[in-house]
Design a protein around this motif. Structure first.
Motif, short mmCIF file in Angstrom:
data_model
loop_
_atom_site.label_atom_id
_atom_site.label_comp_id
_atom_site.label_asym_id
_atom_site.label_seq_id
_atom_site.Cartn_x
_atom_site.Cartn_y
_atom_site.Cartn_z
N THR A 1 -42.79 -6.86 -10.82
CA THR A 1 -42.16 -6.30 -9.76
C THR A 1 -43.09 -5.10 -9.16
O THR A 1 -43.80 -4.53 -9.91
CB THR A 1 -40.84 -5.72 -9.82
OG1 THR A 1 -40.74 -4.57 -10.48
CG2 THR A 1 -39.72 -6.95 -10.19
N GLU A 2 -43.22 -5.17 -7.99
CA GLU A 2 -43.71 -3.86 -7.13
C GLU A 2 -43.28 -2.43 -7.63
O GLU A 2 -43.88 -1.65 -7.82
CB GLU A 2 -43.80 -4.14 -5.64
CG GLU A 2 -44.60 -5.00 -4.98
CD GLU A 2 -46.21 -4.84 -5.42
OE1 GLU A 2 -46.51 -3.64 -5.06
OE2 GLU A 2 -46.87 -5.63 -5.98
N LYS B 1 -33.92 0.24 -6.51
CA LYS B 1 -34.98 0.69 -5.45
C LYS B 1 -35.22 2.12 -5.56
O LYS B 1 -34.67 3.01 -6.43
CB LYS B 1 -34.31 0.41 -4.13
CG LYS B 1 -33.66 -1.12 -3.85
CD LYS B 1 -33.08 -0.92 -2.53
CE LYS B 1 -32.13 -0.29 -2.27
NZ LYS B 1 -30.92 -0.57 -3.04
N GLU B 2 -36.54 2.45 -5.14
CA GLU B 2 -37.05 3.85 -5.17
C GLU B 2 -36.18 4.77 -4.31
O GLU B 2 -35.87 5.88 -4.88
CB GLU B 2 -38.38 3.83 -4.65
CG GLU B 2 -39.61 3.16 -5.45
CD GLU B 2 -40.81 3.84 -5.17
OE1 GLU B 2 -40.80 5.03 -4.74
OE2 GLU B 2 -41.63 3.34 -5.72
N SER B 3 -35.26 4.03 -3.55
CA SER B 3 -34.23 5.23 -2.96
C SER B 3 -33.07 5.49 -3.74
O SER B 3 -32.26 6.40 -3.72
CB SER B 3 -33.96 4.49 -1.75
OG SER B 3 -33.14 3.15 -1.98
N ASN C 1 -44.63 2.43 -10.47
CA ASN C 1 -43.81 3.62 -11.44
C ASN C 1 -44.20 3.21 -13.04
O ASN C 1 -43.30 3.89 -13.63
CB ASN C 1 -42.68 3.60 -11.13
CG ASN C 1 -42.05 3.93 -9.61
OD1 ASN C 1 -42.00 5.07 -9.39
ND2 ASN C 1 -41.90 2.84 -8.79
N ILE C 2 -45.32 2.87 -13.41
CA ILE C 2 -45.74 2.96 -14.55
C ILE C 2 -45.93 4.11 -15.22
O ILE C 2 -46.29 5.01 -14.53
CB ILE C 2 -46.85 1.85 -14.96
CG1 ILE C 2 -46.55 0.39 -14.48
CG2 ILE C 2 -47.57 2.02 -16.19
CD1 ILE C 2 -47.90 -0.41 -14.59
N GLY C 3 -45.24 4.40 -16.15
CA GLY C 3 -45.49 5.61 -16.79
C GLY C 3 -44.42 6.75 -16.36
O GLY C 3 -44.60 7.86 -16.92
#
Length: 554
Positions: free
Chosen positions: A32-33, A55-57, A38-40
């Motif tokens: 997924t995007e 979600k990032e939100s 957000n790796i790491g």
């Protein structure tokens, strides 16, 4: 130019192949995007938001940490746990890697290191992650939903080891870092590079308590106890109530104090009341000792030196050897039989967790091999399965079985009518624990021992059995000046430079029924801090910091 591009493509392809070939197991990849971006990172969320809805939100920047809250983390990695461990030792198989390593969590508050834990190799990530293939996982640090996760116990240990002290009222930055670790055969730890990190602002607010939460609770009528008029320091008990209410002392459900055979304090917390039946877990083991003493007095069992071959044809069970014949009732009462069973060792064949799934707990125990390093009666080793044998011996020896015998010979004389046994698969009352009673009835049981077995003029338990039970029968290894009697524990409290010896029943969660030798004092503490690292330390704190100071004149 074309030739140069072709060479670059070959080089890139060879690097990808080389990187893939360094992995031991093919992972699920990064699909997924959200994961890719957000790796790491360790991200924080309120509750368990499914990955496909996350979600990032939803990423939390701040969170008010309450007594009951749902702070979760979701970790985004670029590889699986197994492959990270593989980099630390390429010679080990995936199975061996997962038996000797896992993840290391480091906790910081306001940029100061507080606590580090190498989580046990058995810690998994449930349905949210497979250590061989998953590159993301979710675990709760706190939960209000009754979840039972290793991560929550790790969070408790972080708090116990400095976290709670620094998480004072206000706002604090929590930072977590995760690395892989491996142990070698000498238990030396190798730690890998940083896998993921994340931070969040924690908002801490001290609960505002009412006067009613702090005041000493009045004792209602019909307690079945004579009330004490002993003058004690009420401010110490108000401080106790305050600390239970603000959750400095956690999951306490009741505190009952009997002074000079009379009811001095009766306090309930966290939705418990006088009629609550408390699950005090292994504190119920002590009742097996009580009933054994009564059965011996009544002549149903000869004495505690009878051996197992008086009750079972041991040759019918697996792993027979003559050593099994010579196991005495006394050995089971003192947790010192030579069975290959230890609840302190997760790998022990006779560990209680191996017993519970079986359909016959007596057969499970008698099928166990003997431990060549042990002699019967030689060394203390906590062994729940042994108490099942004691219950079975009583059940087959007394008229109408253990449950009816206990009711007639023990509970009815004490006017204990509201209680609940758990049962073995054979429907025998379970002497491994979880005999549920009210706090006042537990107090009757403990006071009976303080009375040397006498209740209202009737000798219920033989005085000589009480004496044997409340005696240093065997030293508890690695506990200085602590001993074990007949399914009763022993410890000494030091208060104002003076020692006060006690015997007590103890169960998971911080449940303790404490009988003092040289004070006219019995204390019942019930608690639901099951499996928490602070559970029994909390009980000791209640005795040393609140009850003894309120009673002993300084």
């Amino acid at each position: 130019m074309i030739k140069r591009i072709f060479l670059v493509l070959i080089l890139v392809f060879s690097c990808i192949v080389s990187a893939q070939s360094n992995d031991l197991i093919k992972t699920d990849g990064i699909k997924t995007e959200l994961h890719k971006n957000n790796i790491g990172k360790i991200t924080f969320m309120n509750g368990n938001i499914p990955l496909d809805q996350y979600k990032e939100s939803d990423f939390l920047k701040s969170f008010e940490l309450k007594r009951k809250s749902d702070l979760n983390i979701r970790v985004f990695m670029d590889n699986s746990v197994t492959n990270y461990l593989h980099k630390l030792n390429p010679d080990l198989t995936a199975e061996k890697l997962l038996q000797t390593g896992n993840l290391q969590f480091s906790f910081y508050i306001d940029n100061n290191f507080i606590y580090k834990e190498n989580i046990n190799y058995g810690c998994n990530f449930g349905s949210s992650g497979n250590k061989n293939t998953s590159t993301t996982f979710r675990v709760p640090l706190t939960s209000s939903k009754g979840e039972d996760w290793w991560a929550m116990y790790m969070w408790d240990r972080f708090k116990l080891n400095g976290g709670e002290k620094v998480l004072t009222e206000g706002t604090h930055k929590l930072k977590i870092e995760i690395r892989p670790y491996l142990k070698n055969d000498n238990n030396d730890v190798t730690t890998g590079e940083l896998i993921a990190k994340g931070e969040i602002q924690l908002i801490i607010k001290t609960p505002r308590l009412t006067a009613k939460q702090i005041e000493i609770q009045p004792i209602a009528t019909n307690s079945d106890w004579e009330l004490s008029n002993f003058s004690f320091d009420k401010k110490k008990i108000e401080k106790l109530n305050n600390d239970i209410a603000n959750y400095s002392l956690k999951e306490i459900t009741s505190v009952v104090v009997i002074y000079d055979k009379k009811l001095l304090l009766e306090e309930y917390f966290n939705d418990a009341n006088r009629n609550t039946l408390h699950d005090t877990r292994s504190a119920g083991k002590s009742f097996a000792s009580t009933l054994m003493g009564i059965a011996i007095k009544d002549g149903h069992i000869k004495n505690e030196n009878q051996t197992l071959n008086n009750f079972y044809n041991l040759k019918e069970f697996t792993n027979y050897e003559a050593k099994k014949d010579s196991v005495k009732i006394r050995d089971l009462l003192t947790m010192s039989s030579a069975f290959d069973g230890s609840d302190q060792d997760g790998d022990s064949p006779g560990n209680e967790e191996n017993m519970y799934p079986t359909d016959n707990w007596v057969k499970f125990t008698l099928d166990l091999p003997m431990d060549n390093s042990k002699t019967n009666g030689g060394k203390w080793d906590y062994f729940t399965a042994g108490t099942i044998l004691l219950g079975d011996i009583i059940n087959k020896s007394v008229p109408d079985g253990l449950e009816k015998y206990a009711d007639k010979m023990l509970f009815k004389p004490l006017n204990i009518t509201n209680y609940q046994w758990q049962y073995t698969p054979q429907k025998v009352a379970n002497t491994a624990g979880s005999l549920q009673m009210t706090s006042l009835d537990y107090a009757k049981y403990a006071q009976l021992y303080k009375n040397k077995g006498i209740w209202k003029g009737q000798q219920i338990i033989p005085a000589d059995w009480i004496q044997k039970t409340l005696t240093h029968q065997i030293q508890i290894p690695e506990r200085e000046n602590q001993f074990y009697g007949f399914l009763f524990w022993n410890k000494t409290f030091t208060f104002n430079d003076k020692n006060y010896e006690s015997y007590y029943c103890a169960g998971n969660g911080g449940n303790e029924f404490i009988i003092f030798n040289d004070l006219p004092l019995v204390i019942i503490i019930t608690s639901k801090a099951y499996n928490k690292p602070y559970a029994h330390a909390q009980a000791d704190k209640i005795v040393l910091d609140y009850i003894l100071p309120s009673i002993i004149k300084q």
